[in-house]
Scaffold this motif. Sequence first.
Motif, PDB file in Angstrom:
ATOM      1  N   ASP A 205    -115.477 -22.948 -24.253  1.00 49.19           N
ATOM      2  CA  ASP A 205    -114.780 -22.862 -22.981  1.00 49.19           C
ATOM      3  C   ASP A 205    -113.514 -23.712 -23.050  1.00 49.19           C
ATOM      4  O   ASP A 205    -113.581 -24.930 -23.149  1.00 49.19           O
ATOM      5  CB  ASP A 205    -115.677 -23.332 -21.834  1.00 49.19           C
ATOM      6  CG  ASP A 205    -115.076 -23.015 -20.469  1.00 49.19           C
ATOM      7  OD1 ASP A 205    -113.969 -22.454 -20.435  1.00 49.19           O
ATOM      8  OD2 ASP A 205    -115.708 -23.349 -19.458  1.00 49.19           O
ATOM      9  N   ARG A 206    -112.369 -23.055 -23.023  1.00 44.81           N
ATOM     10  CA  ARG A 206    -111.106 -23.769 -23.202  1.00 44.81           C
ATOM     11  C   ARG A 206    -110.539 -24.314 -21.891  1.00 44.81           C
ATOM     12  O   ARG A 206    -109.529 -25.017 -21.895  1.00 44.81           O
ATOM     13  CB  ARG A 206    -110.069 -22.837 -23.837  1.00 44.81           C
ATOM     14  CG  ARG A 206    -109.713 -21.634 -22.968  1.00 44.81           C
ATOM     15  CD  ARG A 206    -108.626 -20.778 -23.607  1.00 44.81           C
ATOM     16  NE  ARG A 206    -108.258 -19.664 -22.758  1.00 44.81           N
ATOM     17  CZ  ARG A 206    -108.810 -18.474 -22.796  1.00 44.81           C
ATOM     18  NH1 ARG A 206    -109.785 -18.251 -23.676  1.00 44.81           N
ATOM     19  NH2 ARG A 206    -108.425 -17.505 -21.990  1.00 44.81           N
ATOM     20  N   ILE A 207    -111.169 -23.989 -20.762  1.00 40.36           N
ATOM     21  CA  ILE A 207    -110.633 -24.394 -19.460  1.00 40.36           C
ATOM     22  C   ILE A 207    -111.313 -25.686 -19.021  1.00 40.36           C
ATOM     23  O   ILE A 207    -112.532 -25.740 -18.885  1.00 40.36           O
ATOM     24  CB  ILE A 207    -110.837 -23.287 -18.413  1.00 40.36           C
ATOM     25  CG1 ILE A 207    -110.246 -21.967 -18.919  1.00 40.36           C
ATOM     26  CG2 ILE A 207    -110.181 -23.672 -17.091  1.00 40.36           C
ATOM     27  CD1 ILE A 207    -110.525 -20.780 -18.017  1.00 40.36           C
ATOM     28  N   ALA A 208    -110.538 -26.712 -18.787  1.00 41.25           N
ATOM     29  CA  ALA A 208    -111.080 -28.020 -18.441  1.00 41.25           C
ATOM     30  C   ALA A 208    -111.592 -28.049 -17.008  1.00 41.25           C
ATOM     31  O   ALA A 208    -111.269 -27.171 -16.194  1.00 41.25           O
ATOM     32  CB  ALA A 208    -109.995 -29.086 -18.614  1.00 41.25           C
ATOM     33  N   ALA A 209    -112.393 -29.071 -16.704  1.00 42.88           N
ATOM     34  CA  ALA A 209    -112.913 -29.243 -15.348  1.00 42.88           C
ATOM     35  C   ALA A 209    -111.758 -29.436 -14.374  1.00 42.88           C
ATOM     36  O   ALA A 209    -110.732 -30.041 -14.700  1.00 42.88           O
ATOM     37  CB  ALA A 209    -113.849 -30.443 -15.301  1.00 42.88           C
ATOM     38  N   LYS A 210    -111.939 -28.909 -13.171  1.00 49.03           N
ATOM     39  CA  LYS A 210    -110.947 -28.986 -12.095  1.00 49.03           C
ATOM     40  C   LYS A 210    -109.644 -28.276 -12.440  1.00 49.03           C
ATOM     41  O   LYS A 210    -108.593 -28.544 -11.859  1.00 49.03           O
ATOM     42  CB  LYS A 210    -110.673 -30.439 -11.695  1.00 49.03           C
ATOM     43  CG  LYS A 210    -111.883 -31.133 -11.081  1.00 49.03           C
ATOM     44  CD  LYS A 210    -111.522 -32.510 -10.567  1.00 49.03           C
ATOM     45  CE  LYS A 210    -112.735 -33.165  -9.904  1.00 49.03           C
ATOM     46  NZ  LYS A 210    -112.407 -34.513  -9.375  1.00 49.03           N
TER      47      LYS A 210
END
Length: 543
Positions: A205-210
């Motif tokens: 998952d390349r999308i960071a938190a927030k």
Amino acid sequence: MSKLFFNERKTLVSDAIDGLIYSNQHNNLTRLNIDEHIRVVVRKDWDKNKVAIISGGGAGHEPAHAGFVGQGMLTAAVCGDVFASPSVEAVLNAILYVTGEAGCLLIVKNYTGDRLNFGLAAEKAKKLGLNIEMVIVNDDISIVDSKKPRGIAGTVFVHKVAGYYADQDASLARVTEMANLANDNVSSIGVAITSCHIPGEHTEDRIAAKKAELGLGIHGEPGIAIIDIEHCRGVVEIMAEKLLVNTQQKKYALLLNNLGGTSPLEMSLLTKDVVESSLGQNMNYLFGPQAFVTAIDMKGFSLSCLVLTEELETALMAPVAVESWSKGITVNDATPITIEKFSNSVEFTVSESAAVAAVVDTVCNTVIDLKTELNRLDTLVGDGDTGSTFSSGALTVLQALKNKKLPLAETEKLFEVVGEHLAMSMGGSSGILLSIFFTAAGTHYAKHQNLAEALLSGLEQMKFFGGAKVGDRTMIDALEPALIALRDENLAAAIVAAKAGADSTAKMLEAKAGRSSYLNSESLEGVKDPGAVAIESVFAAFK
């Protein structure tokens, strides 16, 4: 390890198609049995008298495209492997099966594999004498001035318009014209907070938190920007601004699409944000929230705007017999009904009774004095706070007694007030259970004026809502036999029964309720249940 349910990768798409056919509500779907590599879902009620509408592409976008096969939309859907275009052979066989003299329109999303494979199949079909046209949907506006805008969820608007005119016996030229009109007037953009998982493959998952990725593709292709997602309404407004550039203050329909992994709770929240956004203010119809074109389990959503003409509006609102279409609606009025808040507090008048005051004082002080012992016992068989919890409730009632704030002369009201104090002061399940006990006892006493029967009635309600019974190693093991003895014999018998009941819990090697239910028999053996000890001690205080 896979994050998806499937049997074998090679049969995943075929298995899913069979599941759709088994369960579709209109019972109007079947599939062509040619070979294992050709997967075509078709209408069972098709007779080739009208223009056929075929769409398709890689699997993983369900319900697209098979979910839109049926009267008023698609005639057939050609399904490739996950995120892979179906073969030329598969498309050609679909064309040959459904196409009559009226001809066939192919609706294809703007991806190279789909354009080429559907295109070559179309040329081969033309060579065989069939009348074929193709519309390439390119509704994605996330990449400004893109020479090859992708086809995403707005594709189903094109399906709907083309399917309507075909169902009205329009010519192939007219069906194609209206499909192109829909395509020219539809704009879409998506956003996600996680990408999708591919069957049998590990996906990072390349999308960071927030953070959220704006404009990512329905095959997990990177988007145009990573944006902050402190509040959903801000993300919706970013998307709205981009879509409104293309509406030019005209009437439009809006499609809210779940990209596959967004929960119903979140989709409802997003619906509110969309309706209350600048985009929602001029919206004529809402389609969804629903999964129309997904990216397997991508946690995200997309918005599609179709600028309406009278002809497009008529086509969109016509009924269909397909599995996955969502009828467009005008947004409902969400104004709530305003009422006065019901107060849960018991209304009563303070009254005095020396005898009742003495009973209340004895019970409360007995429980308060037991605090240390009950905590010790609960440390052995629970989480160590029974004494503190019971003492807290008793202190609250005792303080009300000292402050002369109890209806001592009205038994039913006294029970209700005690129940209210226990619910607020004890916390956890024990406070609520005892509150139920006293509240129900008060209700019964008000009707029948029998103390023992009222207490037993309260016990029955406590058992019903709490789920415990005699033998489950709880306070009920002491309370129930004591109350029965009080009703059938006298207080002395009740005292004996309470002790016997409490003693019995030390021999119970399995607890079926409360914290003790998580312990093994060795931990329970020889230790009385703390709640039962509290009941035993309260009755013993009246010897």
